[in-house]
Enzyme design. Sequence first.
Site, PDB file in Angstrom:
ATOM      1  N   GLU A 112     153.658   3.090  49.994  1.00  0.00           N
ATOM      2  CA  GLU A 112     153.825   4.498  50.353  1.00  0.00           C
ATOM      3  C   GLU A 112     154.002   5.323  49.089  1.00  0.00           C
ATOM      4  OE1 GLU A 112     155.368   8.337  51.661  1.00  0.00           O
ATOM      5  OE2 GLU A 112     156.327   6.952  50.287  1.00  0.00           O
ATOM      6  N   GLU A 113     154.748   4.770  48.132  1.00  0.00           N
ATOM      7  CA  GLU A 113     155.068   5.519  46.909  1.00  0.00           C
ATOM      8  C   GLU A 113     153.920   5.469  45.907  1.00  0.00           C
ATOM      9  OE1 GLU A 113     157.470   7.385  46.942  1.00  0.00           O
ATOM     10  OE2 GLU A 113     159.199   6.546  47.962  1.00  0.00           O
ATOM     11  N   HIS A 123     158.684   2.397  54.682  1.00  0.00           N
ATOM     12  CA  HIS A 123     158.146   1.636  53.541  1.00  0.00           C
ATOM     13  C   HIS A 123     159.245   0.879  52.817  1.00  0.00           C
ATOM     14  CE1 HIS A 123     159.531   4.677  50.529  1.00  0.00           C
ATOM     15  NE2 HIS A 123     159.255   5.556  51.477  1.00  0.00           N
ATOM     16  N   ASP A 145     158.607  -0.332  49.663  1.00  0.00           N
ATOM     17  CA  ASP A 145     158.458  -0.117  48.219  1.00  0.00           C
ATOM     18  C   ASP A 145     159.328   1.051  47.764  1.00  0.00           C
ATOM     19  OD1 ASP A 145     156.697   1.576  49.693  1.00  0.00           O
ATOM     20  OD2 ASP A 145     155.461   1.938  47.914  1.00  0.00           O
ATOM     21  N   HIS A 183     164.246   9.431  44.259  1.00  0.00           N
ATOM     22  CA  HIS A 183     163.409   9.284  43.053  1.00  0.00           C
ATOM     23  C   HIS A 183     164.193   9.545  41.762  1.00  0.00           C
ATOM     24  CE1 HIS A 183     159.278   9.698  45.275  1.00  0.00           C
ATOM     25  NE2 HIS A 183     160.211   9.179  46.056  1.00  0.00           N
ATOM     26  N   GLU A 243     161.696   8.577  56.725  1.00  0.00           N
ATOM     27  CA  GLU A 243     161.819   9.263  55.421  1.00  0.00           C
ATOM     28  C   GLU A 243     163.107  10.077  55.358  1.00  0.00           C
ATOM     29  OE1 GLU A 243     160.164   8.957  52.745  1.00  0.00           O
ATOM     30  OE2 GLU A 243     158.414   7.872  53.454  1.00  0.00           O
ATOM     31  N   ASP A 276     165.697   6.393  49.830  1.00  0.00           N
ATOM     32  CA  ASP A 276     164.246   6.419  50.098  1.00  0.00           C
ATOM     33  C   ASP A 276     163.668   5.023  49.933  1.00  0.00           C
ATOM     34  OD1 ASP A 276     161.640   7.197  50.472  1.00  0.00           O
ATOM     35  OD2 ASP A 276     161.453   8.274  48.585  1.00  0.00           O
TER      36      ASP A 276
HETATM   37 ZN   LIG Z   1     159.901   7.503  51.106  1.00  0.00          ZN
END
Ligand SMILES: [Zn+2]
Length: 377
Positions: A135-136, A68, A70, A350, A164, A101
């Site tokens: 995805e997020e 992903h 995003d 994150h 991931e 990520d």
């Molecule tokens: Zn991810």
Amino acid sequence: MTMSKTLALTEELIALSSVTPQDNGCQARLIELLEPLGFVCETIASGGVTNLWARRGTTQPLLVFAGHTDVVPTGPLDQWTSPPFEPTQRDGKLYGRGAADMKTSIAAMVVAAEEFVQAHADHKGSIGFLITSDEEGPATDGTVIVCNALKERGEQLDYCVVGEPTSSQMLGDMIKNGRRGSMSGRLVVKGIQGHIAYPQLARNPIHQCAPALAELTAEKWDDGNEYYLPTSFQVSNMHAGTGASNVIPGEVVIDFNFRFCTASTVEGLQQRVHAILDKHGLEYDLKWSISGHPFLTPKGSLSDAIGDAIRSETGVETELSTTGGTSDGRFIARICPQVVEFGPPNGSIHKIDEHIEVRFIDPLKNIYRRTMENLLL
Ligand SMILES: [Zn+2]
């Protein structure tokens, strides 16, 4: 010294601020790189989300790299040591939102494909890329949409590597060959509101649900299996009461969640919860929502190909694991018999000051390339 191509592309992608569900030109950049290599690229847009499906070759096996573009929101900007969308190197680390990520993985996969195709233009089978910008977020217009489209046209996937961040301390020390499912319930137990001095005229739902709740929390749902820890049941929220100390409340609301493994089924868990509630004679409503079914890829040719690539590149003996939250692997596993996730260490994902160690960037690319060599030569 020439700069690493993967590092340069990672920095380019981080600078394209793409907070979910935005892509902000990341996929267009990937298309620019993939088309000259012979990939047929197709944008599949849905509900404001941009998805990319790219394939080089028409024969089987088809090895797909998924990921992903995003990223999660930055949080308070003033807490970042350097701005999150200005990739910055400090002390051997590359900082920026998406560094771990998973923009480094995306860059590493694309550069790996370039190196592989340039060295082996006549490789067997096909290489695919499945990239989403959802995805997020809710993940309703992303990978699941592309998987449905691929299924409809009969496209057969054989292997999928999801980029991931799965490593723990060292690059390659952990890969994920499955993820648990997640199912939530909102239980409303009904009583009769009344004055606390006249309990005979009321029915206290807190008292009524307590024994059932004790039983639910003590229940052993399954023993897990070779790949999974046992299914877990957790209460996340519990609300009742009017705030006054002289009122028996009329209802209690309990939110709970199952993280369940392949040793249990959705139907089986639901039936057993209802049986316990019914046994205690409760009057209740219960609404279920399933945010992900579990998937599992037993040890086999794909996990061996990645494990071997990791060992050759880093000397690390990787560990298969099914821990962690849900991922898009749950959608891909419905159309692909072998799905394994592998990417850089996930300690900073994150968070404020997300980063990747620069020394892991080229080895990550090399492991993806070696995986192609192991499966397509
Ligand atoms: Zn991810």
